[in-house]
Every structure is written in C-alpha cells, then in structure tokens.
Motif scaffolding. Structure first.
Motif, PDB file in Angstrom:
ATOM      1  N   VAL A  37      23.786  35.479  39.876  1.00  0.00           N
ATOM      2  CA  VAL A  37      24.774  35.710  38.826  1.00  0.00           C
ATOM      3  C   VAL A  37      24.575  37.117  38.276  1.00  0.00           C
ATOM      4  N   PHE A  38      25.600  37.593  37.601  1.00  0.00           N
ATOM      5  CA  PHE A  38      25.580  38.937  37.025  1.00  0.00           C
ATOM      6  C   PHE A  38      25.708  38.818  35.515  1.00  0.00           C
ATOM      7  N   LEU A  39      24.852  39.547  34.807  1.00  0.00           N
ATOM      8  CA  LEU A  39      24.731  39.400  33.359  1.00  0.00           C
ATOM      9  C   LEU A  39      24.866  40.774  32.710  1.00  0.00           C
ATOM     10  N   SER A  40      25.880  40.939  31.877  1.00  0.00           N
ATOM     11  CA  SER A  40      26.120  42.238  31.258  1.00  0.00           C
ATOM     12  C   SER A  40      26.288  42.103  29.755  1.00  0.00           C
ATOM     13  N   ASN A  41      25.714  43.052  29.034  1.00  0.00           N
ATOM     14  CA  ASN A  41      25.919  43.121  27.591  1.00  0.00           C
ATOM     15  C   ASN A  41      27.178  43.890  27.226  1.00  0.00           C
ATOM     16  N   LYS A  42      27.808  44.513  28.185  1.00  0.00           N
ATOM     17  CA  LYS A  42      28.932  45.416  27.923  1.00  0.00           C
ATOM     18  C   LYS A  42      30.175  44.619  27.527  1.00  0.00           C
ATOM     19  N   PRO A  43      30.694  44.794  26.295  1.00  0.00           N
ATOM     20  CA  PRO A  43      31.796  43.964  25.815  1.00  0.00           C
ATOM     21  C   PRO A  43      33.177  44.621  25.905  1.00  0.00           C
ATOM     22  N   ILE A  44      33.284  45.745  26.609  1.00  0.00           N
ATOM     23  CA  ILE A  44      34.559  46.477  26.597  1.00  0.00           C
ATOM     24  C   ILE A  44      35.378  46.252  27.866  1.00  0.00           C
ATOM     25  N   ALA A  45      35.025  45.226  28.637  1.00  0.00           N
ATOM     26  CA  ALA A  45      35.811  44.869  29.821  1.00  0.00           C
ATOM     27  C   ALA A  45      35.829  43.353  29.954  1.00  0.00           C
ATOM     28  N   ALA A  46      36.899  42.831  30.533  1.00  0.00           N
ATOM     29  CA  ALA A  46      37.024  41.393  30.778  1.00  0.00           C
ATOM     30  C   ALA A  46      36.198  41.007  32.002  1.00  0.00           C
ATOM     31  N   ARG A  47      35.855  39.726  32.093  1.00  0.00           N
ATOM     32  CA  ARG A  47      35.086  39.265  33.250  1.00  0.00           C
ATOM     33  C   ARG A  47      35.827  39.513  34.552  1.00  0.00           C
ATOM     34  N   ARG A  48      37.138  39.347  34.542  1.00  0.00           N
ATOM     35  CA  ARG A  48      37.906  39.585  35.771  1.00  0.00           C
ATOM     36  C   ARG A  48      37.780  41.036  36.230  1.00  0.00           C
ATOM     37  N   THR A  49      37.609  41.964  35.273  1.00  0.00           N
ATOM     38  CA  THR A  49      37.433  43.371  35.613  1.00  0.00           C
ATOM     39  C   THR A  49      36.116  43.583  36.340  1.00  0.00           C
ATOM     40  N   TYR A  50      35.055  42.920  35.876  1.00  0.00           N
ATOM     41  CA  TYR A  50      33.765  43.011  36.557  1.00  0.00           C
ATOM     42  C   TYR A  50      33.852  42.417  37.961  1.00  0.00           C
ATOM     43  N   VAL A  51      34.538  41.293  38.086  1.00  0.00           N
ATOM     44  CA  VAL A  51      34.691  40.650  39.397  1.00  0.00           C
ATOM     45  C   VAL A  51      35.427  41.576  40.355  1.00  0.00           C
ATOM     46  N   GLU A  52      36.494  42.173  39.883  1.00  0.00           N
ATOM     47  CA  GLU A  52      37.265  43.097  40.728  1.00  0.00           C
ATOM     48  C   GLU A  52      36.409  44.287  41.162  1.00  0.00           C
ATOM     49  N   LYS A  53      35.608  44.799  40.234  1.00  0.00           N
ATOM     50  CA  LYS A  53      34.756  45.942  40.560  1.00  0.00           C
ATOM     51  C   LYS A  53      33.675  45.564  41.571  1.00  0.00           C
ATOM     52  N   LEU A  54      33.040  44.416  41.374  1.00  0.00           N
ATOM     53  CA  LEU A  54      32.016  43.970  42.327  1.00  0.00           C
ATOM     54  C   LEU A  54      32.614  43.754  43.711  1.00  0.00           C
ATOM     55  N   ASN A  55      33.762  43.110  43.764  1.00  0.00           N
ATOM     56  CA  ASN A  55      34.411  42.895  45.058  1.00  0.00           C
ATOM     57  C   ASN A  55      34.812  44.221  45.701  1.00  0.00           C
ATOM     58  N   ARG A  56      35.246  45.153  44.876  1.00  0.00           N
ATOM     59  CA  ARG A  56      35.688  46.456  45.398  1.00  0.00           C
ATOM     60  C   ARG A  56      34.541  47.234  46.040  1.00  0.00           C
ATOM     61  N   ILE A  57      33.335  47.107  45.478  1.00  0.00           N
ATOM     62  CA  ILE A  57      32.208  47.841  46.063  1.00  0.00           C
ATOM     63  C   ILE A  57      31.522  47.057  47.179  1.00  0.00           C
ATOM     64  N   GLY A  58      31.982  45.820  47.420  1.00  0.00           N
ATOM     65  CA  GLY A  58      31.467  45.067  48.558  1.00  0.00           C
ATOM     66  C   GLY A  58      30.587  43.886  48.236  1.00  0.00           C
ATOM     67  N   ILE A  59      30.499  43.490  46.958  1.00  0.00           N
ATOM     68  CA  ILE A  59      29.686  42.333  46.567  1.00  0.00           C
ATOM     69  C   ILE A  59      30.602  41.161  46.265  1.00  0.00           C
ATOM     70  N   PRO A  60      30.505  40.072  47.031  1.00  0.00           N
ATOM     71  CA  PRO A  60      31.343  38.896  46.751  1.00  0.00           C
ATOM     72  C   PRO A  60      30.982  38.284  45.396  1.00  0.00           C
ATOM     73  N   ALA A  61      31.974  38.092  44.546  1.00  0.00           N
ATOM     74  CA  ALA A  61      31.737  37.501  43.225  1.00  0.00           C
ATOM     75  C   ALA A  61      33.003  36.813  42.747  1.00  0.00           C
ATOM     76  N   ARG A  62      32.785  35.734  41.990  1.00  0.00           N
ATOM     77  CA  ARG A  62      33.880  35.022  41.336  1.00  0.00           C
ATOM     78  C   ARG A  62      33.679  35.122  39.832  1.00  0.00           C
ATOM     79  N   GLU A  63      34.697  34.769  39.074  1.00  0.00           N
ATOM     80  CA  GLU A  63      34.590  34.917  37.632  1.00  0.00           C
ATOM     81  C   GLU A  63      33.447  34.085  37.067  1.00  0.00           C
TER      82      GLU A  63
END
Length: 256
Positions: A37-63
């Motif tokens: 799992v991925f754990l972030s303190n950063k509150p200025i982006a939605a979880r879907r944004t993190y998922v999209e970014k992880l998938n974009r760089i090549g890491i499979p992730a779901r919300e």
C-alpha cells in the motif's frame, strides 16, 4: 508474506521524477506475492490523482491501495462529529471533497464550527488565518491533517501544513494534539487494515524520521529509511526513532 507500506514523495518519486529503481522494486514485491500500500501525508491531491500518477510511471495501483491524510482525517472527523456539527477548513479543494464524500458538513462561519481543520493551503491568506482564530475563540477544537514541515520536490522543498500549525499555536498559546496523518496511530491502523497483516509482518519505507520511521517504531512495524528525500544518515544517527535499516533508495527494498 510481508506487507510493505510506501511513502510517496521523496520515496517513490520527487515531483514528476520517479526515483531510479522504484518501479522495478515495487513491481517485484507485488509479483512475488507481498502486499503493498502507499501512504502519503500530502493533502493537496485526491486519491485518484495518486493512483493515476502511480499507474503512469508504471506501478499498478488501485484507489484502495492509496491512503492519504485527507482520507484518514475525514474518517476521524466523521467518527467524532454529531449530526449537526460542522467543520471550518483551511485547506485546498481535494481535502474538502474528501470530507464531503464522508458526510462531513463544512462551514465558513467561525461561530458555527465545532472543529477547525488545518491543512496545506497554497492560497493561505490573513483572512483565512483570522477565520480559524475566531472559530477557536468561539470554542472550536483545532485538528490538523498532517504535521509535515515541508514537502520534498524535485530540486528542493516546499512549506507544508506545519507552517499553519505553527501560526495557530503561536496565536492560541496551545499545542495542537489531534493530528491525523503520519506518525499518528490513525494513519498506522488504516494502513494495517488495508494490508490485513499484523504490524510485525510489515515494513514502513519512507524518507522522514519524524513521520514515517516514528510511526513504524510506535506501532511495532519494521522500518527502512531511504535517503532520497528529507532525512539523512547523520540525522538518523541522532534520532530517537531509529530505522531497522537505511537504504540509499527504494530500489534496495527487494532485499528486505
């Protein structure tokens, strides 16, 4: 089977630049059957944004694989609020949206606020600071999404939520004890529930001693400090929160 909890900024990537070897390391863990799992303190982006970014760089992730301070804050407030109570938020749109999704009622009126939520706000103004202060004067309790002083980015650091926490503590003369993000037990338990593993079988991998490593130590996880973000080896040697190991980067996590 092991569980791996990865911080994001400073651990997996810096801004838009992924840490060399991060993608390959995380995928290797996933492919061998470990839980991630991925754990972030950063509150200025939605979880879907993190998922999209992880998938974009090549890491499979779901919300459901991403837990951030906004989500944990929303769950915490939902548990504590009475049906007619409201929250005054100093923060950006993503954390407001997360709160609304959990049924938390928001207000701009200091007199109506049961809680004042302090979060990272890149459009912070004197008016917003005064609104939070007036709400506190009317009896509102102060809560913060995360305690980070800065956020690591490619080429440096940016002021984070601790800047607002410091301002409000100076104004009120009182410490803010209720903080949702790492190293809080609220954040740790959210990650452990997602992994469905006991703490002793999990590794926290992150770049900050005072949040990532401290949280792991407090709940009995194992911890790995990576040197690609904020904390250094020299800082680790002096810290009361000692990681189990120090890695040059997350690329080495497959050997744990």
């Amino acid at each position: 089977m092991k569980g791996f909890i990865f911080d994001l900024d400073g651990t997996i990537y810096l801004g838009e630049r992924k840490i060399p070897g991060a993608v390959e390391a995380v995928r290797a863990l996933q492919e061998r059957g470990d839980r991630v799992v991925f754990l972030s303190n950063k509150p200025i982006a939605a979880r879907r944004t993190y998922v999209e970014k992880l998938n974009r760089i090549g890491i499979p992730a779901r919300e459901r694989d991403v837990i951030h301070s906004s989500l944990v804050t929303a769950c915490l407030l939902k548990e504590r609020l009475q049906p007619d109570e409201q929250v005054l938020v100093i923060g950006e749109r993503p954390i407001r949206e997360e709160l609304r999704r959990h049924g938390v009622k928001l207000t701009y009126c200091p007199e109506r606020a049961r809680y004042v939520l302090l979060s990272w706000d890149r459009d912070l103004t004197y008016e917003k600071l005064n609104r939070a202060y007036q709400a506190w004067r009317h009896g509102a309790e102060l809560i913060a999404s995360n305690p980070d002083r800065t956020c690591p980015v490619d080429g440096g650091e940016l002021p984070d939520t601790a800047a607002l926490i410091g301002a409000m503590e100076a104004l009120t003369g009182e410490p803010i004890h209720l903080v949702a993000g790492k190293p809080s037990p609220f954040m740790a338990q959210a990650a452990l529930r997602a992994l469905d593993l006991p703490a002793r079988d999990c590794w926290m991998v992150g770049d900050r001693l005072e949040t990532d490593i401290r949280m792991a130590v407090n709940v009995g996880m194992r911890s790995a400090l990576v040197l690609t973000g904020i904390s250094t080896r020299a800082m680790a040697e002096k810290s009361p929160y000692r990681p189990d190991c120090i890695l040059d980067s997350v690329a080495q996590v497959v050997d744990l």
